[in-house]
Motif scaffolding. Structure first.
Motif, PDB file in Angstrom:
ATOM      1  N   ARG A  14      48.704  45.498  38.857  1.00  0.00           N
ATOM      2  CA  ARG A  14      47.918  45.764  37.644  1.00  0.00           C
ATOM      3  C   ARG A  14      46.428  45.467  37.867  1.00  0.00           C
ATOM      4  NH1 ARG A  14      44.118  43.602  34.529  1.00  0.00           N
ATOM      5  NH2 ARG A  14      45.097  41.570  34.765  1.00  0.00           N
ATOM      6  N   ASP A  15      46.062  44.207  37.969  1.00  0.00           N
ATOM      7  CA  ASP A  15      44.639  43.864  38.112  1.00  0.00           C
ATOM      8  C   ASP A  15      44.086  44.471  39.401  1.00  0.00           C
ATOM      9  OD1 ASP A  15      42.185  42.673  37.587  1.00  0.00           O
ATOM     10  OD2 ASP A  15      42.985  40.667  37.320  1.00  0.00           O
ATOM     11  N   HIS A 206      43.312  31.999  36.828  1.00  0.00           N
ATOM     12  CA  HIS A 206      43.188  33.417  37.219  1.00  0.00           C
ATOM     13  C   HIS A 206      41.784  33.588  37.791  1.00  0.00           C
ATOM     14  CE1 HIS A 206      43.935  37.872  36.219  1.00  0.00           C
ATOM     15  NE2 HIS A 206      42.633  37.846  36.448  1.00  0.00           N
ATOM     16  N   HIS A 208      39.016  35.271  40.217  1.00  0.00           N
ATOM     17  CA  HIS A 208      38.540  36.359  41.091  1.00  0.00           C
ATOM     18  C   HIS A 208      37.664  35.721  42.173  1.00  0.00           C
ATOM     19  CE1 HIS A 208      39.977  40.020  38.955  1.00  0.00           C
ATOM     20  NE2 HIS A 208      40.174  39.121  38.010  1.00  0.00           N
ATOM     21  N   ASN A 248      41.184  39.514  42.606  1.00  0.00           N
ATOM     22  CA  ASN A 248      41.637  38.124  42.476  1.00  0.00           C
ATOM     23  C   ASN A 248      41.728  37.542  43.871  1.00  0.00           C
ATOM     24  OD1 ASN A 248      43.134  39.832  40.291  1.00  0.00           O
ATOM     25  ND2 ASN A 248      43.070  37.747  39.505  1.00  0.00           N
TER      26      ASN A 248
END
Ligand code: HMG
Ligand code: MG
Length: 298
Positions: A14-15, A206, A208, A248
Motif C-alpha cells: 500500500r504505502d 511509522h 519514512h 518507509n
C-alpha cells in the motif's frame, strides 16, 4: 529495556506502491503479499479504498484483496478514507481498517481535501460501522513531527489529534513521520503526546526514511517500549501528497536491527530479501534496503 518481541506490519503493497508511476498489475501485488506472508509477516497493509482519481495505483483494491490466498494468523489491513471506501472494503473482508488523519491542517487539506476536524467527523461513522462489523480500527496520524507545508509540528498537536481519534473509537494509532524529518528526541515527544490517550500496546511507529533517520527513530521508540512498527519491504514508497518523501524504513533493515539486538520478529530475513528482490526486479530499480544490498553483494 527493550521489548523482547516486535511486530512488524509490512505496508509495502500500500504505502510502498501507492505512488508508483508505472502500472503494477494486481497479480504482482498479490505475489508480493504471498511472499511477505511466507517470509513470516503476520500483518500486511494490502491496499487502500480511496478515490482512484486521487491514487490511480490503488484502483485494483478489490481485485488484489480477492486474489490473496489467506494464511491463518495473518491480518490483512486496508485504508478507508470515508464511508464509501469502507463499504467497498467490506466486501473484501479486511481484518483491520485504517483511517488516516494529519496533525497538520495543510497536510490534511492536500491529502484528503478537508480539515482535521472534518476528517474526524467523516471517520466517526466509519469507525462505528467497522466496530459493529467486528473489524479492528487503526488510525494513522500523519506529520507528527514535521509537515511539508507547515514545517515543524508541536507535540501538543499530536496529542490533540490522538485525543480526537480516541474519542471516535479508534483502537490503535500509528505515529507517522510522513516526510522522514524526525530525529529521535522529537519522535519520542510525539509518542509521549500519544501516550496521553493510547496505551503502549496500542501505539505503533511509522517512520519514512527520507533523511536516513528512521532506524535511529525506531531505536528511540523501542527504548520507550513501542513494539509495533510499519515498515516497507525494499524500502518501497513515498506519499503522493508529500513531495520528495521516500519510502518507509525498509523492513529488511529493521529486521536486521532487531535480530541483532536479540529481539524476536518471527520473520525469515532471507525470505524477506527475496520478496524485496521480486518487487525491485519488477520495478526495475535497486532495493532501497541497505541490508538487502549488503547481503546480496556477499
Ligand atoms: P474529495 O474529492 O474531497 O471527495 O476526495 P468527494 O467525496 O467529493 O469525491 C470525489 C470523487 O471521488 C467522486 O467521484 C467520488 O465518488 C469519489 P466523481 O463523482 O468525481 O466521479 N470517491 C471515491 N471513489 C472511490 N473510493 C472512495 C471514494 N471517495 C470518494 N473511497 C477523498 C476525498 C478522501 C476521497 C480523496 O481525497 C482521496 O481519495 N484521497 C486519497 C488520499 C490518499 O490515499 N493518500 C495516501 C494515503 S495516506 C498516507 O500515505 C499516509 C500514511 O502512510 C501515514 C504517513 O506516512 O503519514 C497512512
Ligand atoms: Mg506513510
Amino acid at each position: 529495556s527493550y521489548p523482547s518481541r516486535v511486530k512488524l506490519v509490512d505496508v509495502g503493497p500500500r504505502d510502498g506502491l501507492q505512488n508508483e508511476k508505472q502500472t503494477v498489475p494486481a497479480a504482482v501485488k498479490i505475489e508480493l503479499v504471498h511472499r511477505l506472508q511466507n517470509a513470516g509477516l503476520r500483518e500486511i497493509e494490502v491496499t487502500s479504498f480511496v478515490s482512484p482519481k486521487w491514487v490511480p495505483q490503488m484502483a485494483d483494491n478489490s481485485e488484489v484483496m480477492a486474489g490473496i490466498t489467506r494464511q491463518p494468523g495473518v491480518r490483512y489491513s486496508v485504508l478507508t478514507p470515508n464511508l464509501r471506501g469502507f463499504e467497498a472494503a467490506l466486501a473484501s473482508r479486511p481484518d483491520e481498517i485504517v483511517v488516516f488523519a494529519a496533525a497538520s491542517e495543510a497536510f490534511s487539506q492536500r491529502n484528503i481535501n478537508c480539515s482535521i476536524a472534518e476528517s474526524i467527523e467523516r471517520f466517526a461513522p466509519v469507525v462505528e460501522a467497522a466496530r459493529a462489523a467486528g473489524i479492528y480500527v487503526r488510525g494513522a496520524m500523519s506529520c507528527t513531527v514535521g509537515c511539508p507545508y507547515e514545517g515543524e509540528i508541536a507535540p501538543e498537536r499530536v496529542g490533540y489529534l490522538a485525543g480526537l481519534m480516541k474519542g471516535i473509537g479508534v483502537q490503535h494509532v500509528g505515529v507517522a513521520d510522513t516526510i522522514g524529518v524526525g530525529t529521535p528526541l522529537k519522535v519520542q515527544r510525539a509518542i509521549e503526546a500519544t501516550l496521553a490517550h493510547f496505551a503502549m500496546d496500542d501505539i505503533s511507529g511509522h517512520f519514512h526514511d527520507t533523511y536516513g533517520q528512521a532506524l535511529a527513530n525506531t531505536l528511540a521508540a523501542l527504548s520507550m517500549g513501542v513494539w509495533q512498527y510499519d515498515t516497507s519491504v525494499a524500502g518501497l514508497g513515498g506519499c503522493p501528497y508529500a513531495k520528495g518523501a521516500t519510502g518507509n524504513v525498509a523492513t529488511e533493515d529493521v529486521v536486521y536491527l532487531l535480530h541483532g539486538m536479540g529481539i524476536d520478529t518471527g520473520i525469515d530475513l532471507d525470505a524477506l530479501i527475496d520478496a524485496g528482490q521480486y518487487i525491485s526486479d519488477f520495478l526495475g530499480r535497486p532495493t532501497q534496503s541497505r541490508v538487502a544490498k549488503a547481503l546480496l553483494a556477499k
